[in-house]
Design a protein around this motif. Structure first.
Motif, PDB file in Angstrom:
ATOM      1  N   LEU A  30       0.823  -1.211   0.000  1.00 27.15           N
ATOM      2  CA  LEU A  30       0.000   0.000   0.000  1.00 27.15           C
ATOM      3  C   LEU A  30       0.861   1.267   0.000  1.00 27.15           C
ATOM      4  O   LEU A  30       0.375   2.335  -0.375  1.00 27.15           O
ATOM      5  CB  LEU A  30      -0.945   0.004   1.206  1.00 27.15           C
ATOM      6  CG  LEU A  30      -2.009  -1.093   1.198  1.00 27.15           C
ATOM      7  CD1 LEU A  30      -2.816  -1.066   2.500  1.00 27.15           C
ATOM      8  CD2 LEU A  30      -2.925  -0.937   0.005  1.00 27.15           C
ATOM      9  N   LEU A  31       2.109   1.162   0.425  1.00 24.19           N
ATOM     10  CA  LEU A  31       3.013   2.309   0.358  1.00 24.19           C
ATOM     11  C   LEU A  31       3.592   2.367  -1.053  1.00 24.19           C
ATOM     12  O   LEU A  31       4.241   1.433  -1.512  1.00 24.19           O
ATOM     13  CB  LEU A  31       4.150   2.187   1.374  1.00 24.19           C
ATOM     14  CG  LEU A  31       5.113   3.372   1.354  1.00 24.19           C
ATOM     15  CD1 LEU A  31       4.493   4.566   2.061  1.00 24.19           C
ATOM     16  CD2 LEU A  31       6.432   3.016   2.002  1.00 24.19           C
ATOM     17  N   VAL A  32       3.339   3.469  -1.737  1.00 17.98           N
ATOM     18  CA  VAL A  32       3.801   3.637  -3.107  1.00 17.98           C
ATOM     19  C   VAL A  32       4.770   4.812  -3.144  1.00 17.98           C
ATOM     20  O   VAL A  32       4.434   5.917  -2.699  1.00 17.98           O
ATOM     21  CB  VAL A  32       2.614   3.918  -4.060  1.00 17.98           C
ATOM     22  CG1 VAL A  32       3.101   4.159  -5.480  1.00 17.98           C
ATOM     23  CG2 VAL A  32       1.624   2.773  -4.012  1.00 17.98           C
ATOM     24  N   ILE A  33       5.967   4.572  -3.658  1.00 15.13           N
ATOM     25  CA  ILE A  33       6.949   5.653  -3.806  1.00 15.13           C
ATOM     26  C   ILE A  33       6.607   6.400  -5.088  1.00 15.13           C
ATOM     27  O   ILE A  33       6.595   5.832  -6.174  1.00 15.13           O
ATOM     28  CB  ILE A  33       8.384   5.089  -3.851  1.00 15.13           C
ATOM     29  CG1 ILE A  33       8.700   4.384  -2.531  1.00 15.13           C
ATOM     30  CG2 ILE A  33       9.383   6.203  -4.126  1.00 15.13           C
ATOM     31  CD1 ILE A  33      10.017   3.653  -2.506  1.00 15.13           C
ATOM     32  N   LYS A  34       6.321   7.693  -4.951  1.00 15.64           N
ATOM     33  CA  LYS A  34       5.927   8.509  -6.104  1.00 15.64           C
ATOM     34  C   LYS A  34       7.127   9.107  -6.829  1.00 15.64           C
ATOM     35  O   LYS A  34       7.090   9.331  -8.027  1.00 15.64           O
ATOM     36  CB  LYS A  34       5.036   9.663  -5.644  1.00 15.64           C
ATOM     37  CG  LYS A  34       3.687   9.266  -5.125  1.00 15.64           C
ATOM     38  CD  LYS A  34       2.934  10.536  -4.739  1.00 15.64           C
ATOM     39  CE  LYS A  34       1.516  10.278  -4.353  1.00 15.64           C
ATOM     40  NZ  LYS A  34       0.807  11.535  -4.061  1.00 15.64           N
ATOM     41  N   GLY A  35       8.157   9.416  -6.093  1.00 17.97           N
ATOM     42  CA  GLY A  35       9.329  10.078  -6.655  1.00 17.97           C
ATOM     43  C   GLY A  35       9.966  10.929  -5.582  1.00 17.97           C
ATOM     44  O   GLY A  35       9.606  10.850  -4.410  1.00 17.97           O
ATOM     45  N   GLY A  36      10.899  11.760  -5.992  1.00 15.99           N
ATOM     46  CA  GLY A  36      11.539  12.601  -5.002  1.00 15.99           C
ATOM     47  C   GLY A  36      12.587  13.496  -5.616  1.00 15.99           C
ATOM     48  O   GLY A  36      12.701  13.629  -6.833  1.00 15.99           O
ATOM     49  N   VAL A  37      13.347  14.086  -4.731  1.00 14.98           N
ATOM     50  CA  VAL A  37      14.430  14.970  -5.146  1.00 14.98           C
ATOM     51  C   VAL A  37      15.626  14.676  -4.248  1.00 14.98           C
ATOM     52  O   VAL A  37      15.489  14.555  -3.031  1.00 14.98           O
ATOM     53  CB  VAL A  37      13.990  16.459  -5.083  1.00 14.98           C
ATOM     54  CG1 VAL A  37      13.618  16.883  -3.688  1.00 14.98           C
ATOM     55  CG2 VAL A  37      15.029  17.367  -5.664  1.00 14.98           C
ATOM     56  N   VAL A  38      16.792  14.495  -4.872  1.00 13.80           N
ATOM     57  CA  VAL A  38      18.027  14.225  -4.127  1.00 13.80           C
ATOM     58  C   VAL A  38      19.051  15.266  -4.552  1.00 13.80           C
ATOM     59  O   VAL A  38      19.389  15.364  -5.736  1.00 13.80           O
ATOM     60  CB  VAL A  38      18.562  12.801  -4.412  1.00 13.80           C
ATOM     61  CG1 VAL A  38      19.885  12.577  -3.718  1.00 13.80           C
ATOM     62  CG2 VAL A  38      17.555  11.753  -3.991  1.00 13.80           C
TER      63      VAL A  38
END
Length: 174
Positions: A102-110
């Motif tokens: 149920l936890l979905v990684i959408k994206g991010g910034v590094v």
């Protein structure tokens, strides 16, 4: 939420964005409070996992100079603000997402660079910073040892050649 409360929330989120080396956006729809607590524990001291309103988070991110995340603020969004090792936090999120789909990684910034969910997963596959530094140190030490052995071999080889030449001349009677 009153306007003053919104301003405070935006300021807090902005400081989190500015003080973090990475921010990973996730969708947490369907997770229980206990599971979110377990996720926070699995991230350890490396990251802070926060649930915030999309509009406020989007404003805070833009105020912090991060506009790459604008398209990801849809649906229930939680953010993992990473202050320590990004690889460790990515591993924690990936492992938790495997155990809890149920936890979905959408994206991010590094470090200011936008990352897709696949890139974050690849980042999680890297070894930790300490392991990579240890491997680098080992490689550098090995190269130094090889150079030292090469330099030490030159005088030894010259001495052996001189001794062989002396022995050959002795045999020849010179």
């Amino acid at each position: 939420m009153a306007k003053a409360e919104k301003s405070v929330a935006i300021a807090e989120l902005k400081s989190e964005f500015e003080g973090s080396s990475a921010a990973v956006l996730t969708e947490y729809r369907g997770l229980t409070v206990a599971q979110l607590k377990q996720l926070r524990v699995s991230l350890g001291g490396n990251a802070k996992f926060a649930v915030a309103k999309n509009t406020l988070t989007k404003i805070a991110a833009n105020n912090a100079g991060i506009s790459a995340l604008d398209d990801l603020f849809q649906g229930p969004t939680a953010i993992a603000f990473v202050k320590g090792d990004v690889v460790e936090a990515a591993k924690g999120l990936r492992d938790f997402a495997k155990a809890n789909p149920l936890l979905v990684i959408k994206g991010g910034v590094v470090d200011g660079k936008s990352m897709t969910p696949d890139e974050i997963t690849k980042l999680a596959d890297l070894e930790s910073r300490e392991v990579l530094l240890a491997k680098l140190a080992g490689a550098l030490k090995a190269k130094q040892s090889q150079a030292a052995a090469t330099f030490a071999a030159l005088p030894t080889t010259m001495a052996r050649l001189a001794e062989a030449l002396r022995a050959k001349r002795e045999e020849a009677g010179e």
